[in-house]
Write an enzyme that holds these catalytic residues in place. Structure first.
Site, PDB file in Angstrom:
ATOM      1  N   HIS A 162       0.833  -1.187   0.000  1.00  0.00           N
ATOM      2  CA  HIS A 162       0.000   0.000   0.000  1.00  0.00           C
ATOM      3  C   HIS A 162       0.877   1.249   0.000  1.00  0.00           C
ATOM      4  O   HIS A 162       2.101   1.174   0.132  1.00  0.00           O
ATOM      5  CB  HIS A 162      -0.927  -0.008   1.209  1.00  0.00           C
ATOM      6  CG  HIS A 162      -2.000  -1.045   1.127  1.00  0.00           C
ATOM      7  ND1 HIS A 162      -3.038  -1.127   2.034  1.00  0.00           N
ATOM      8  CD2 HIS A 162      -2.217  -2.057   0.238  1.00  0.00           C
ATOM      9  CE1 HIS A 162      -3.837  -2.129   1.710  1.00  0.00           C
ATOM     10  NE2 HIS A 162      -3.347  -2.716   0.635  1.00  0.00           N
TER      11      HIS A 162
ATOM     12  N   GLU B 174       1.431   3.728   2.093  1.00  0.00           N
ATOM     13  CA  GLU B 174       2.259   4.042   3.257  1.00  0.00           C
ATOM     14  C   GLU B 174       3.504   3.160   3.320  1.00  0.00           C
ATOM     15  O   GLU B 174       4.593   3.631   3.673  1.00  0.00           O
ATOM     16  CB  GLU B 174       1.439   3.861   4.542  1.00  0.00           C
ATOM     17  CG  GLU B 174       0.189   4.718   4.607  1.00  0.00           C
ATOM     18  CD  GLU B 174      -1.048   4.010   4.074  1.00  0.00           C
ATOM     19  OE1 GLU B 174      -2.130   4.228   4.636  1.00  0.00           O
ATOM     20  OE2 GLU B 174      -0.933   3.235   3.089  1.00  0.00           O
TER      21      GLU B 174
END
Length: 372
Positions: A44, A46
């Site tokens: 993802h 992040e």
């Protein structure tokens, strides 16, 4: 945050059925790392930003994370992003919008706050939602976000009386339409279009590593078994007529037949079809079809947005864009709100959406429930 939105825009064609998310890590005005969500199973946003910061040799402790969607807090194809953020020890996390997924829905933000990390929400919310209306719609109402693509003359005609429609608009408009195909999870058409145009329904005018899925509304189950769209890639055929022998033959060509009769036994239950698509992780549906199915989808309240390409030409007494019931009052008209006007080559692209549906999606995304 605007840089994070740019990163999310850069993966517009790639992340389905996951949302498009961007993340930027900053400390004292210096960008430490950047990331965007990768295709399903990949990191993802992040995690990508943390890995980028590590590759640059930066510690991110005490930094600020700008992320376009609330960090996930559950195990899916990947571990929870919020745990990685907690381990990184930032001072602040700024989030554009909350995650409407019931498995998240504020719990990611609550965990950050419980750890003493300052959390802010709502920055550039509308821009973040514009990147992910289908994901939010599927999570909140159980159906995809659906736009209807129309190409017409200035007097609202989409084809001559003999059915000729190629091409009313110019090359640039057609290429722009393929961008909208590419960002969708599914391209949907009707049987009339298959018989008249024998379309392929794939993306050809823009570069994309992921082709959207294809679907046909075919109430009478008359789809030709040699249609060009039956090229070995997955095709969904929604029908109201059972023909097990034909369905079995089509299955050998990677066609899935879904029997879904409506109140009229020769017509597909269109709202039921949209619910089925939502249950099967379809976020965005791009509809390119004739006036009949276009009108039926509008009448069944299955359209969220209109994507209209107008050519500077008059066709006179010809076929209209949509077939809708005759109205006795303007109060009964379906009303949309213009959100964009853009010149594309020699044509104009208009976007209009149902304002009430947009507000229903937007409501509460800036301040999801605070819970752990």
């Amino acid at each position: 945050m605007r840089r994070a939105l740019e990163l999310a825009q850069g993966v517009l064609y790639a992340t389905s059925p996951n949302p498009r998310v961007g993340c930027v890590i900053v400390r004292n005005g210096q960008v430490l790392g950047e990331g965007a969500t990768q295709p399903p199973g990949g990191p993802h946003a992040e995690i990508g930003a943390l890995r980028d910061a590590q590759a640059r040799g930066h510690s991110v402790e005490g930094s600020t994370f700008y992320v376009t969607l609330e960090p996930c807090s559950h195990h899916g194809r990947t571990p929870p992003c919020v745990d990685a953020l907690l381990a990184a020890k930032p001072a602040r996390v700024v989030v554009a919008m909350g995650d409407p997924n019931p498995r998240v829905n504020g719990s990611g933000l609550a965990k950050l706050r419980a750890a003493g990390i300052a959390v802010e929400t709502g920055l550039c919310l509308d821009e973040a939602l514009a990147l992910n209306p289908g994901f939010v719609a599927r999570m909140r109402r159980g159906t995809p976000w659906t736009w209807l693509k129309l190409a017409a003359s200035l007097d609202g005609r989409s084809a001559l009386h003999n059915g000729v429609s190629q091409w009313i608009t110019g090359r640039e408009a057609r290429a722009d339409g393929h961008h909208w195909r590419a960002r969708s999870c599914m391209v949907l058409t009707g049987m009339g279009t298959v018989l008249a145009d024998d379309p392929r329904l794939n993306v050809r005018e823009v570069d994309t590593a992921r082709q959207p899925r294809k679907a046909v509304v075919d109430g009478r189950f008359v789809i030709p078994e040699d249609a060009r769209l039956l090229d070995g890639t997955e095709v969904l055929v929604f029908t109201a007529k059972s023909d097990p022998a034909k369905a079995e033959r089509l299955a050998r060509k990677n066609v899935k037949t879904i029997l879904m009769p409506g109140a009229d036994p020769l017509r597909v239950d269109l709202p039921g079809m949209m619910r089925w698509l939502g249950e099967h992780e379809v976020n965005e549906v791009h509809v390119e079809t004739g006036a009949g199915l276009s009108g039926a989808l509008l009448s069944a309240d299955c359209v969220d947005e209109l994507l209209v390409y107008l050519a500077p030409v008059l066709l006179g007494d010809a076929q209209g864009m949509v077939q809708l019931p005759t109205l006795d009052s303007l109060d009964a008209a379906q009303r949309f709100e213009f959100i964009e006007t853009l010149r594309v080559g020699s044509d104009v692209r208009l976007r209009a959406r149902m304002a009430r549906r947009w507000q229903a999606l937007r409501s509460g995304l800036d301040a999801p429930p605070a819970r752990v």
